[in-house]
Design an enzyme around this catalytic site. Structure first.
Site, PDB file in Angstrom:
ATOM      1  N   ASP A 457       0.810  -1.217   0.000  1.00  0.00           N
ATOM      2  CA  ASP A 457       0.000   0.000   0.000  1.00  0.00           C
ATOM      3  C   ASP A 457       0.847   1.272   0.000  1.00  0.00           C
ATOM      4  OD1 ASP A 457       0.771  -0.464   2.587  1.00  0.00           O
ATOM      5  OD2 ASP A 457      -1.179  -0.076   3.485  1.00  0.00           O
TER       6      ASP A 457
HETATM    7  C1  LAN Z   1       3.870  -0.611  10.054  1.00  0.00           C
HETATM    8  C2  LAN Z   1       3.700   0.785   9.658  1.00  0.00           C
HETATM    9  C3  LAN Z   1       3.058   1.018   8.338  1.00  0.00           C
HETATM   10  C4  LAN Z   1       2.084  -0.078   7.982  1.00  0.00           C
HETATM   11  C5  LAN Z   1       1.096   0.322   6.850  1.00  0.00           C
HETATM   12  C6  LAN Z   1       1.768   0.805   5.591  1.00  0.00           C
HETATM   13  C7  LAN Z   1       0.186   1.437   7.342  1.00  0.00           C
HETATM   14  C8  LAN Z   1       0.243  -0.892   6.568  1.00  0.00           C
HETATM   15  O1  LAN Z   1      -0.783  -0.578   5.666  1.00  0.00           O
HETATM   16  C9  LAN Z   1       1.072  -2.083   6.190  1.00  0.00           C
HETATM   17  C10 LAN Z   1       2.003  -2.485   7.347  1.00  0.00           C
HETATM   18  C11 LAN Z   1       2.919  -1.349   7.823  1.00  0.00           C
HETATM   19  C12 LAN Z   1       4.061  -1.237   6.845  1.00  0.00           C
HETATM   20  C13 LAN Z   1       3.534  -1.649   9.189  1.00  0.00           C
HETATM   21  C14 LAN Z   1       3.890  -3.028   9.586  1.00  0.00           C
HETATM   22  C15 LAN Z   1       4.335  -3.267  11.035  1.00  0.00           C
HETATM   23  C16 LAN Z   1       5.141  -2.126  11.615  1.00  0.00           C
HETATM   24  C17 LAN Z   1       6.401  -1.958  10.812  1.00  0.00           C
HETATM   25  C18 LAN Z   1       4.249  -0.873  11.487  1.00  0.00           C
HETATM   26  C19 LAN Z   1       2.941  -0.956  12.225  1.00  0.00           C
HETATM   27  C20 LAN Z   1       5.074   0.142  12.253  1.00  0.00           C
HETATM   28  C21 LAN Z   1       5.710  -0.657  13.428  1.00  0.00           C
HETATM   29  C22 LAN Z   1       5.501  -2.151  13.119  1.00  0.00           C
HETATM   30  C23 LAN Z   1       6.713  -3.003  13.544  1.00  0.00           C
HETATM   31  C24 LAN Z   1       6.377  -4.470  13.420  1.00  0.00           C
HETATM   32  C25 LAN Z   1       7.117  -2.636  14.974  1.00  0.00           C
HETATM   33  C26 LAN Z   1       8.169  -3.492  15.570  1.00  0.00           C
HETATM   34  C27 LAN Z   1       7.571  -4.612  16.291  1.00  0.00           C
HETATM   35  C28 LAN Z   1       7.738  -5.906  16.015  1.00  0.00           C
HETATM   36  C29 LAN Z   1       6.707  -6.864  16.429  1.00  0.00           C
HETATM   37  C30 LAN Z   1       8.924  -6.421  15.305  1.00  0.00           C
END
Ligand code: LAN
Length: 728
Positions: A457
Site C-alpha cells: 500500500d
Molecule cells: C507498520 C507501519 C506502516 C504499515 C502500513 C503501511 C500502514 C500498513 O498498511 C502495512 C504495514 C505497515 C508497513 C507496518 C507493519 C508493522 C510495523 C512496521 C508498522 C505498524 C510500524 C511498526 C511495526 C513493527 C512491526 C514494529 C516493531 C515490532 C515488532 C513486532 C517487530
C-alpha cells in the site's frame, strides 16, 4: 558474583537533569533521514535557528497568526494547508513522532549499555522524561503501548531502562513501578523478548529464554516452517535474536546489573530456577498463549537437542545467520527493517566483529534515526519515520480538493513531488533470492529508501500521488513512464491466491505457523495475511494507472483487479464493515474499501456491498455528527466507541467512505464535516486526539499527521462534489 563484576571500563552513567533546554533541539532532515540534535553551543543555536516544524514537534508556541474564520469546506482546507505548509521539511516531506509501542526504547538502551555506547546527558534526560510521562498514573507501571494497562513486559523493561539511564532506585516513581512489577510477579513472568534482553544485560540467566536456534536458517527452503516463510518482521527479529541466543552472549556484569538482580524479582536471585520459569508469563502479557506444540518443541530444543548439537552445526548456523544479518545491513545501509531488529543487528555485529568495526560504528549512528523528541521527552519511533506515507497522503488531499493548480500551493506540492521522486527505490537488493527479499524495483517504502522495504500500500499511495500530480498543469514530469511501469511491475507481484494482498510480501507460509508464535504479546504475526486496506489501496492505484496508461499490461491488471475485488467482497463482515489491521479500525478499513469499490464503478446505487458498508458506518454516527472508535475495536474485532467522544480522524475516514460511495443523502456527511470544521483551531491546525494506528492487533501506534491529511481530504472531496457551500 564478585569475580564477574567489572567496573573498570564500564561507561560512565549519564548525568540526569530535570529537563533539557527545548530551544536547543533541532531536527535534521537529510533526504528523508531524520535525526535530532541538541545544540550545546550558543553559536550553533544562532547559526541554526529553530524551524516551525522543530517548534511544533517540541510543543513550543509557533505564534502563527489567526486565519480568517471558516465557513465553507475549502476555507477549512486552505487554513489547514496554511498551517501544515509550515511543517514541510526541506527535502519536501512531512515528519512526525511515531510513538505508541512501549517496548522499543528498552532494546536500544540495553544495546547501548552492553556495547558501551556513551549516552549523552541530554538524551538520557529526555528519555527519562518520556518514560515517566508515559507511566500509568494509577500504578506507575507501563503497558505494551501508551494506552495499554501495565504488564510485566512494559514495566520490567522500562524500569530497567530508567535505571540504565541513571535514575535512582529510590526515586518515588521507581518505588511505585517496582511495587507494581512485584505485584504482577516480577520479571520471571515476562514474555520472551523481555527475558531475552534481560539475559543480554546479565540480569537474567540465559536458561530462562526459550530456545531460538539459528539452525532454522539451515533448513531446506521447502520445509513448511522455514523462517523465510514468516512475516518479515518476525524473521528479521528472530535472525539476530537467534545469533545472540546461540552465543549466549552477556554484557559486562556491572554493579548496576547486580542491583537490578535484586530489584526486578520477587525471589532472591540466587534461588531462582531459571529453567522452570521459561514458560512462566503474567496473564495480561499473554495475548497469544503458546500452543502445546510450541511448548513441546521448546522442551525438546532445551532439554534434548543440546546433546545432539555438534559444535560444527552450531558454528555453521551462527555463521549463516550472521551472513544474513550482514545482507540486511548492507541492503539497508544499516537502517534495518525496524526498531527491534536494528538494535539486535547492532549487537550481533558488536559480538562478532571488533567493537571499532565499521558495522558497529554505522549501526551506532543509525540508532539516531529512530529517536524523536516531543514535549514529553525523547521516544523511539516504530520505524525510522513516516516520510513517504504521509507525504503521499498530503499530495492526494490537495488534489482531491482541486487545489493543486492554485499557484499558492505549487511550490509546496512540487517539493513534495520531488521528495517522492527521490525516494523511489530504483533497484532490487543485492542477492535478492539468497536473503529471501521481495522484488522492490520502482517501489516506495513506508519511511525512506534507505530502509528500502517495499510495502504494497505504500507503493500504491505514493504512485497515486505521483501519477496525478505530475499530470497536473504546472508540474514537472519527474518520473518517466518506465519508472511508473517499474512500480506497477512490482505491485503486480503482491497478489495472493485468495486475491488479497498482504503488506511487504505475498504470503509465504501456512496460517498453521501461528502455532509457532513465540512472542506471546502479539497475535497473528507469523505470516503475512491478506489485508483489506492493502488490497484496496492496490486496486485504487491500479484503476488510476489504467486511466493514464490503458495499454500497459492491461490483461494482467484486469485479472489482478477482478480477483482482488472478489477478496474485498469476501472480506466484508456480515454487518457490512471491514476490519482494519493498521488503522483504528472499521472506520479506517471502510474508507479504503469504499475508495477501491468506487474506483471500479461500484457505488451506493449499484452495489449491495457498498450499501451495506454505508449502513454500517451510518449506524455508528454519533449525535454530534462525528465518529469515535477506540483501539479496543482492534483487539475485540467489534466496533467499540472511544470514551472521549467523537474523533476528527475517524470522522474524516467515515465521511470519505460515504463520499466515495456516493451516498445519496448528504446530510450525515455535512454533519460530520461540521464537526471536523468546528474542531479546527483559528491558526488552521487540528489538535491531537486519541491514537489512530495499530499493529499486530494489540499494539497501538500514533499517526499524528492523519489529523491534517484526512480531514482536508474529506472536506476537499465534499467541496468538489457539492460545491464549496457554507457549512458553518
Ligand atoms: C507498520 C507501519 C506502516 C504499515 C502500513 C503501511 C500502514 C500498513 O498498511 C502495512 C504495514 C505497515 C508497513 C507496518 C507493519 C508493522 C510495523 C512496521 C508498522 C505498524 C510500524 C511498526 C511495526 C513493527 C512491526 C514494529 C516493531 C515490532 C515488532 C513486532 C517487530
Amino acid at each position: 558474583f564478585d569475580a564477574e563484576i567489572d567496573t573498570s571500563t564500564a561507561p560512565k552513567r549519564p548525568k540526569l537533569q530535570e529537563r533539557t533546554d527545548y530551544s536547543r533541539w533541532r531536527m535534521l532532515d537529510e533526504a528523508g533521514r531524520h535525526t535530532w540534535h541538541y545544540l550545546e553551543d550558543d553559536e550553533d543555536v544562532e547559526e541554526w535557528p529553530q524551524s516551525h516544524a522543530d517548534k511544533y514537534f517540541l510543543g513550543l508556541p509557533l505564534n502563527l497568526p489567526d486565519l480568517p474564520p471558516v465557513k465553507t469546506p475549502l476555507d477549512s482546507v486552505k487554513n489547514g494547508l496554511e498551517f501544515f505548509q509550515h511543517l514541510q521539511l526541506p527535502p519536501g516531506n512531512w515528519g512526525c513522532e511515531y510513538g505508541g509501542p512501549m517496548f522499543l526504547l528498552p532494546g536500544l538502551v540495553v544495546t547501548w549499555t552492553v556495547t558501551e555506547t556513551p549516552i549523552p546527558d541530554h538524551v538520557a534526560t529526555e528519555m527519562k522524561n518520556y518514560l515517566f510521562a508515559r507511566a500509568n498514573p494509577e500504578d506507575g507501571g507501563w503497558g505494551l503501548h501508551i494506552e495499554g494497562e501495565s504488564t510485566v513486559f512494559g514495566t520490567a523493561m522500562n524500569y530497567t531502562t530508567l535505571r540504565l539511564l541513571g535514575v535512582s532506585e529510590e526515586d518515588e516513581r521507581m518505588i511505585k513501578a517496582r511495587g507494581t512489577l512485584h505485584k504482577m510477579g516480577g520479571a520471571t513472568r515476562a514474555p520472551h523478548w523481555a527475558k531475552f534482553w534481560l539475559s543480554v544485560l546479565g540480569v537474567c540467566q540465559w536458561d530462562i529464554v526459550n530456545p531460538c536456534p539459528p539452525e532454522f536458517w539451515l533448513l531446506p527452503d521447502w520445509v513448511p516452517f522455514h523462517p523465510w516463510r514468516w512475516w518479515i518482521h518476525m524473521r528479521q527479529v528472530f535472525l539476530p535474536m537467534g545469533f545472540i541466543w546461540s552465543n549466549r552472549w552477556t554484557g559486562k556484569i556491572t554493579p548496576l546489573v547486580l542491583q537490578l538482580r535484586q530489584e526486578l524479582f520477587t525471589e532472591t536471585y540466587s534461588t531462582i530456577k531459571w529453567n522452570a520459569n521459561r514458560n512462566n508469563i503474567y496473564e495480561k502479557d499473554d495475548y497469544h498463549p503458546k500452543t502445546w506444540l510450541l511448548k513441546t518443541a521448546f522442551w525438546a530444543l532445551a532439554n534434548v537437542y543440546p546433546y545432539f548439537r555438534p559444535d560444527s552445526l552450531k558454528k555453521k548456523a551462527e555463521d549463516w545467520a550472521f551472513k544474513l544479518i550482514q545482507m540486511e545491513d548492507k541492503n539497508t545501509d544499516f537502517s534495518n527493517l525496524g526498531p527491534v531488529n536494528g538494535p539486535m543487528n547492532f549487537l550481533a555485529c558488536y559480538i562478532k566483529e571488533r567493537p571499532d568495526a565499521y558495522s558497529v560504528q554505522r549501526h551506532r549512528e543509525r540508532m539516531e534515526d529512530f529517536l524523536w523528541v516531543k514535549e514529553e521527552g525523547m521516544l523511539m519511533n516504530g520505524t525510522n519515520g513516516v516520510q513517504c506515507w504521509d507525504t503521499a497522503f498530503l499530495i492526494q488531499s490537495v488534489m482531491d480538493a482541486d487545489l493543486a493548480e492554485d499557484p499558492k500551493w505549487r511550490p509546496m506540492l512540487t517539493k513534495a513531488l520531488e521528495f517522492l521522486e527521490d525516494q523511489q527505490i530504483r533497484e532490487n537488493v543485492d542477492d535478492q533470492p539468497l536473503c529471501y527479499r521481495q522484488q522492490r524495483k520502482g517501489a516506495w517504502a513506508f519511511s525512506n529508501k534507505d530502509q528500502g522495504y517495499a510495502v504494497s500500500d505504500c507503493i500504491s499511495e505514493a504512485l497515486k500521488a505521483v501519477l496525478v500530480l505530475q499530470r497536473t498543469p504546472g508540474y514537472p514530469t519527474l518520473l518517466e513512464d518506465q519508472r511508473i511501469f517499474d512500480a506497477i511491475d512490482t505491485l503486480l507481484t503482491y497478489q495472493n491466491e485468495s486475491g488479497g494482498c498482504a503488506s511487504y510480501e505475498p504470503t509465504r507460509g501456512s496460517e498453521r505457523l501461528e502455532m509457532l508464535n513465540a512472542a506471546e504479546v502479539f497475535g497473528r504475526i507469523m505470516i503475512e495475511y491478506d489485508y483489506p486496506e492493502c488490497t484496496t489501496a492496490v486496486v485504487t492505484a491500479l484503476s488510476l494507472f489504467t486511466k493514464y496508461y490503458p495499454d500497459y499490461r492491461s490483461a494482467d491488471i484486469k485479472a489482478f483487479k477482478d480477483r482482488a475485488i472478489g477478496y474485498i467482497r469476501k472480506a466484508q463482515y456480515p454487518n457490512g464493515s471491514w476490519y482494519g489491521s493498521w488503522g483504528i479500525c472499521f472506520t479506517y478499513a471502510g474508507m479504503f474499501a469504499m475508495e477501491s469499490l468506487a474506483s471500479i464503478g461500484e457505488t451506493y446505487e449499484n452495489s449491495e456491498h457498498v450499501r451495506k458498508g454505508c449502513d454500517f458506518l451510518l449506524s455508528k454516527q454519533r449525535e454530534d455528527g462525528g465518529w469515535s472508535e477506540s483501539y479496543r475495536s482492534c483487539e475485540r474485532a467489534i466496533y467499540t466507541e472511544h470514551p472521549s467522544g467523537s474523533q476528527v480522524v475517524m470522522t474524516a475516514w467515515s465521511c470519505i467512505a460515504l463520499l466515495e460511495a456516493h451516498y445519496p443523502d448528504r446530510a450525515p456527511i455535512e454533519k460530520g464535516l461540521k464537526l471536523i470544521m468546528s474542531r479546527q483551531q483559528p491558526n488552521g491546525e487540528w489538535l491531537q486526539e486519541a491514537i489512530e494506528g495499530v499493529f499486530n492487533k494489540s499494539c497501538m501506534i500514533s499517526y499524528p499527521n492523519y489529523k491534517f491529511v484526512f480531514p482536508m481530504k474529506a472536506l476537499g472531496i465534499f467541496a468538489k462534489r457539492y460545491g464549496d457551500i457554507a457549512l458553518l
